[in-house]
Enzyme design. Structure first.
Site: not given
Ligand code: AMO
Length: 434
Positions: A215, A217, A223-224, A357, A360, A408
């Site tokens: 990602r 971002e 946390r990311h 979180e 999801s 996480r």
């Molecule tokens: P979402 O984008 O909420 O959902 O991602 C799911 C979980 O992945 C973790 N996460 C991350 N951890 C660390 N750094 C990041 N940049 C990051 N992005 C996400 C979090 C988050 O809750 N496709 C959907 C899931 C689904 O519906 O099956 C999805 O990607 O813990």
């Protein structure tokens, strides 16, 4: 001494006393008091003392007291009980082999009391990982992943591996890494979303993947990560998202339970783990907003919770005795295009732990016309989704799933403040090496 090279870590026990054994590892400490020297070597199981008397073997003595710390050696010698050695035994060497000499000075201490800053540690991660408290995190990570395989396979999920180089953005959003794929443009997968859903049209109706998320971002937070891992699950023939939530909460519970088995590692980290209460609380988005309003935190209906609101809700839930809770029935606009909905409410949920979180998921839209409409309503182009939509045209059951961030989870499990500690070689906004 060829056998030394095939040394595999051993745990010395009473059966080894008064026998000749082989050990190999890194030199952690050397104490030379003139006529006798104590050398501590370390491998992934722990440390061992080598005791060498100068008069017995001046050659070995000289080699051992002059070698630099963190060099790698192997030793063959007599294992003896010793009250003075830290783990109750010592080795009197008969032969040693130097396998690799460590340069001095070390870029980072392994057992030094001084704390190095995180950047120095991550720049020298191979040495940072020699510390037992850092290794403990990854040994626990290993065991929670084992729990994932055990639990999901026991529930008849099949492990799959889907592509990470893909032709369209998986989550529909921006934040996507682009790359050149010969003559074409490609993306790194933000998640296996499109593929795990396509698999629901195949008859492999329960799948999971230990997935990589890429990602782009921009934000650099604790946390990311820009490259993270997750447990992705997709399951068909469901009546509602509740069935998906049941699998997720049991999975979390099993992982937590498995983590408790790592007694040595938890002791090294000075952490106690208490099993969460089960099943987890469910709170609807509307009720969460009401609870937050009562604390004078106002959110416009339809908006997702930001990290401040999530933290505030975490505190409210904690007061009510809940570390873990699901937020359910989000408004459709707060959830991605593939999320099933009833009127203005989606069938999407988040799993939160103390205001963070962790996962999801949702029941998905499986009606292709409804899905096409949502893609358009979200201002996305149908073009990139051809292969995905095709899988919905020839028979696909109702289905749902979740994505659950492994780093996480580790942060919450071990109360680690920075997510970079939970992955071997973190990728963040500025870090691409090592
Ligand atoms: P979402 O984008 O909420 O959902 O991602 C799911 C979980 O992945 C973790 N996460 C991350 N951890 C660390 N750094 C990041 N940049 C990051 N992005 C996400 C979090 C988050 O809750 N496709 C959907 C899931 C689904 O519906 O099956 C999805 O990607 O813990």
């Amino acid at each position: 001494m060829d056998r030394l090279r095939s040394h595999y870590s051993i745990e010395v026990n009473e059966e080894d006393y008064e026998k000749n054994i082989f050990l190999a590892g890194w030199i952690e400490d050397i104490r030379n008091i003139g006529s006798i020297a104590f050398i501590i070597i370390r491998d992934r199981m722990g440390t061992f003392q080598i005791t060498v008397l100068k008069k017995n073997d001046p050659d070995i003595f000289e080699k051992l007291v002059t070698i630099s710390r963190e060099s790698v050696i192997s030793v063959y010698g007599l294992c003896k009980r010793s009250d003075k050695a830290r783990n109750g035994y010592e080795i009197i060497p008969k032969d040693i082999e130097i396998l690799s000499i460590a340069k001095t000075p070390l870029p980072l201490g392994v057992v030094d009391k001084v704390e190095s800053d995180l950047d120095t540690r991550l720049d020298n991660r191979f040495i940072d990982l020699r510390k037992k408290e850092i290794q403990a995190i990854f040994k626990i990570r290993n065991s929670i992943i084992q729990a994932v395989h055990e639990y999901l396979r026991s529930e008849k999920f099949v492990e799959v591996h889907t592509p990470n180089i893909i032709a369209s953005s998986s989550e529909g959003g921006t934040d996507v890494f682009k790359l050149k794929y010969f003559e074409k443009e490609a993306f790194l997968a933000q998640s296996p979303q499109l593929y795990k859903q396509s698999l629901m049209a195949t008859g492999l109706d329960r799948v999971y993947e230990i997935a990589w998320y890429f990602r782009a971002e921009e934000h650099n937070t604790s946390r990311h990560l820009n490259e993270s891992t997750a447990v992705d699950v997709e399951m068909a023939f469901i009546n509602s998202e509740e069935e998906v939530m049941k699998i997720l909460e049991k999975l979390v519970y099993k992982m937590w339970e498995k983590a408790k088995e790592n007694k040595i590692e938890l002791e090294v980290l000075n952490k106690e783990i208490h099993l969460p209460s089960f099943p987890f609380k469910r709170i609807t988005y509307d009720n969460a907003i009401d609870e937050l309003n009562n604390e004078n935190i106002n959110i416009k209906w339809g908006e997702d919770l930001g990290s401040d609101e999530e933290k505030a809700l975490g505190k409210i839930m904690k007061k009510e005795g809940h570390d873990f809770y699901f937020i359910t029935k989000y408004p459709i606009e707060a959830k991605p295009f593939y999320t099933m909905y009833d009127n203005k409410y989606s069938r999407g949920f988040d799993l939160e732990c103390n205001g963070v979180e962790l996962a999801s998921g949702s029941q998905r839209i499986h009606d292709v016309e409804m899905l096409e409409k949502r893609i358009k309503d979200c201002n996305l182009s149908l073009k990139g989704f051809d292969f995905y939509l095709k899988a919905f045209r020839y028979g696909i059951p109702p289905h749902g799933g979740f994505g659950f961030g492994i780093e996480r989870f580790l942060m919450e499990l071990l109360d680690i403040k920075n997510i970079r500690e939970c992955i071997l070689f973190p990728r963040d906004r500025t870090r691409l090496v090592p």
